[in-house]
Design a protein around this motif. Sequence first.
Motif, PDB file in Angstrom:
ATOM      1  N   TYR A   1      10.866 -80.351 -52.962  1.00 22.40           N
ATOM      2  CA  TYR A   1      11.934 -80.410 -51.946  1.00 22.40           C
ATOM      3  C   TYR A   1      11.455 -81.307 -50.801  1.00 22.40           C
ATOM      4  CZ  TYR A   1      15.531 -78.766 -48.704  1.00 22.40           C
ATOM      5  OH  TYR A   1      16.584 -78.681 -47.822  1.00 22.40           O
ATOM      6  N   SER A   2      11.941 -82.548 -50.806  1.00 26.17           N
ATOM      7  CA  SER A   2      11.521 -83.539 -49.801  1.00 26.17           C
ATOM      8  C   SER A   2      12.690 -83.884 -48.891  1.00 26.17           C
ATOM      9  CB  SER A   2      11.032 -84.813 -50.492  1.00 26.17           C
ATOM     10  OG  SER A   2       9.671 -84.720 -50.784  1.00 26.17           O
ATOM     11  N   VAL A   3      13.282 -82.879 -48.321  1.00 31.73           N
ATOM     12  CA  VAL A   3      14.447 -83.118 -47.463  1.00 31.73           C
ATOM     13  C   VAL A   3      14.018 -82.893 -46.012  1.00 31.73           C
ATOM     14  CG1 VAL A   3      16.842 -82.501 -46.997  1.00 31.73           C
ATOM     15  CG2 VAL A   3      15.929 -82.339 -49.332  1.00 31.73           C
ATOM     16  N   LEU A   4      14.191 -83.915 -45.190  1.00 32.57           N
ATOM     17  CA  LEU A   4      13.733 -83.859 -43.803  1.00 32.57           C
ATOM     18  C   LEU A   4      14.929 -83.772 -42.852  1.00 32.57           C
ATOM     19  CD1 LEU A   4      10.927 -86.640 -43.870  1.00 32.57           C
ATOM     20  CD2 LEU A   4      10.861 -84.285 -44.720  1.00 32.57           C
ATOM     21  N   GLY A   5      14.771 -82.963 -41.804  1.00 32.75           N
ATOM     22  CA  GLY A   5      15.823 -82.841 -40.791  1.00 32.75           C
ATOM     23  C   GLY A   5      15.668 -83.910 -39.715  1.00 32.75           C
ATOM     24  N   HIS A   6      16.716 -84.097 -38.932  1.00 34.67           N
ATOM     25  CA  HIS A   6      16.741 -85.209 -37.970  1.00 34.67           C
ATOM     26  C   HIS A   6      17.056 -84.762 -36.551  1.00 34.67           C
ATOM     27  CE1 HIS A   6      17.788 -86.851 -42.021  1.00 34.67           C
ATOM     28  NE2 HIS A   6      16.786 -87.633 -41.698  1.00 34.67           N
ATOM     29  N   ASP A   7      16.730 -83.514 -36.235  1.00 36.15           N
ATOM     30  CA  ASP A   7      17.100 -82.998 -34.911  1.00 36.15           C
ATOM     31  C   ASP A   7      16.396 -83.723 -33.770  1.00 36.15           C
ATOM     32  OD1 ASP A   7      18.804 -81.264 -36.073  1.00 36.15           O
ATOM     33  OD2 ASP A   7      17.582 -79.467 -35.787  1.00 36.15           O
ATOM     34  N   ALA A   8      15.155 -84.168 -33.996  1.00 38.62           N
ATOM     35  CA  ALA A   8      14.428 -84.839 -32.899  1.00 38.62           C
ATOM     36  C   ALA A   8      15.134 -86.132 -32.488  1.00 38.62           C
ATOM     37  CB  ALA A   8      12.988 -85.127 -33.309  1.00 38.62           C
ATOM     38  N   LEU A   9      15.696 -86.834 -33.464  1.00 41.13           N
ATOM     39  CA  LEU A   9      16.458 -88.057 -33.133  1.00 41.13           C
ATOM     40  C   LEU A   9      17.710 -87.698 -32.345  1.00 41.13           C
ATOM     41  CD1 LEU A   9      16.251 -90.049 -36.509  1.00 41.13           C
ATOM     42  CD2 LEU A   9      15.123 -90.619 -34.345  1.00 41.13           C
ATOM     43  N   ARG A  10      18.434 -86.709 -32.834  1.00 49.23           N
ATOM     44  CA  ARG A  10      19.685 -86.330 -32.152  1.00 49.23           C
ATOM     45  C   ARG A  10      19.401 -85.870 -30.729  1.00 49.23           C
ATOM     46  NH1 ARG A  10      20.657 -83.991 -37.300  1.00 49.23           N
ATOM     47  NH2 ARG A  10      22.019 -85.344 -38.513  1.00 49.23           N
ATOM     48  N   ALA A  11      18.286 -85.182 -30.544  1.00 50.69           N
ATOM     49  CA  ALA A  11      17.949 -84.643 -29.214  1.00 50.69           C
ATOM     50  C   ALA A  11      17.747 -85.749 -28.181  1.00 50.69           C
ATOM     51  CB  ALA A  11      16.688 -83.778 -29.304  1.00 50.69           C
ATOM     52  N   ILE A  12      17.380 -86.951 -28.645  1.00 48.13           N
ATOM     53  CA  ILE A  12      17.178 -88.047 -27.682  1.00 48.13           C
ATOM     54  C   ILE A  12      18.326 -89.063 -27.762  1.00 48.13           C
ATOM     55  CG2 ILE A  12      14.666 -87.806 -27.600  1.00 48.13           C
ATOM     56  CD1 ILE A  12      14.584 -90.353 -29.460  1.00 48.13           C
TER      57      ILE A  12
END
Length: 300
Positions: A267-278
């Motif tokens: 399972y190589s699925v990465l989240g992107h919350d750090a990008l959205r936060a900035i």
Amino acid sequence: MSSVRVLDVLDAQRWLVIGSAGMLGQDMVAAAATAGAQVTGLDRPVGGEPGIDITNYAGTAALIVDGHYDVVVNCAAWTAVDAAEDAEGPAFTVNAIGAAHVARAAATVGARVVQISTDYVFAGDATEPYAEDAVIAPEGAYGRTKAAGEWAVKANSADHLIVRSAWCYGAGGTNFPKTMARLAASRDVLTVVDDQQGQPTWTVDIADLIVRLVAAQAPAGTYHGTSQGAVTWHGFAQAVMEALGSDTRVDPVSSEAFAAKAPRPAYSVLGHDALRAIGVEPIGQWDQRWAQAAPSVLGL
Ligand SMILES: NC(=O)c1ccc[n+]([C@@H]2O[C@H](COP(=O)([O-])OP(=O)(O)OC[C@H]3O[C@@H](n4cnc5c(N)ncnc54)[C@H](OP(=O)(O)O)[C@@H]3O)[C@@H](O)[C@H]2O)c1
């Protein structure tokens, strides 16, 4: 967002792209230049031509100091995942010690350093997307060396961006879609694993994201530079056949059928919350980006 829309945002910044002959490095040089940077690309010295070997600190530091760079992007790496299992020392020398050298030299001249990392730093046994600060637990030698590279960069430069990507494809390298296209040319049926999930990611999109992160003066930290959504290798292979207009059938198979030396994360699925936060838009959905990329990657 495309590179064209960020044209000139880098306003003649001086960028050094290391590993510029590699699959990502080629697109990184192009994206930074399109965005208005003065870009120098360096790779390993070949045939007497000047180059850079990041395992050599003195040479690396001299090139970085002399260049007065604002940004140093390290796309250089030992990327042979299976070979690393029997050569962890040499892989570590490039992926961890070399990364430390680049970060330390960049820090001495006040340049921002961008280090490319990988989904292989995670165990791959999660059931929901990995957050940027999820626990690192690499399963194989390559992942261990890349995880060490992340720590090395953080230890040597406060002004770092670590951008993890995964399942990369681009026009300038060997990759899964090109392999599928080559096999489909001579076979009626392909068998492809359907028990590993990930986010196929175009190197043009990673390069564009790095330009946007630098242009946005993103805070130092770790960001995920992968497409959104998820698919199995089998599903991606079907998308490749669709792009080719190929009749070759793709049958699903378990990864046990392919004896790879290095373990592959399931399972190589990465989240992107750090990008959205900035306020930086993550890369788009994998299937839409593939539709955009396929002609140039497959040479259609
Ligand atoms: N490809 C993927 O699916 C993927 C997925 C996740 C993360 N990444 C990461 O993305 C980055 C770029 O990967 P890529 O696919 O573009 O790799 P690549 O095509 O293998 O390019 C890497 C480049 O680095 C050069 N290099 C190796 N050792 C070096 C050294 N000691 N000094 C200077 N240059 C050196 C290589 O030269 P040689 O060819 O002469 O060795 C090559 O030109 C890497 O950090 C990789 O770990 C890749």
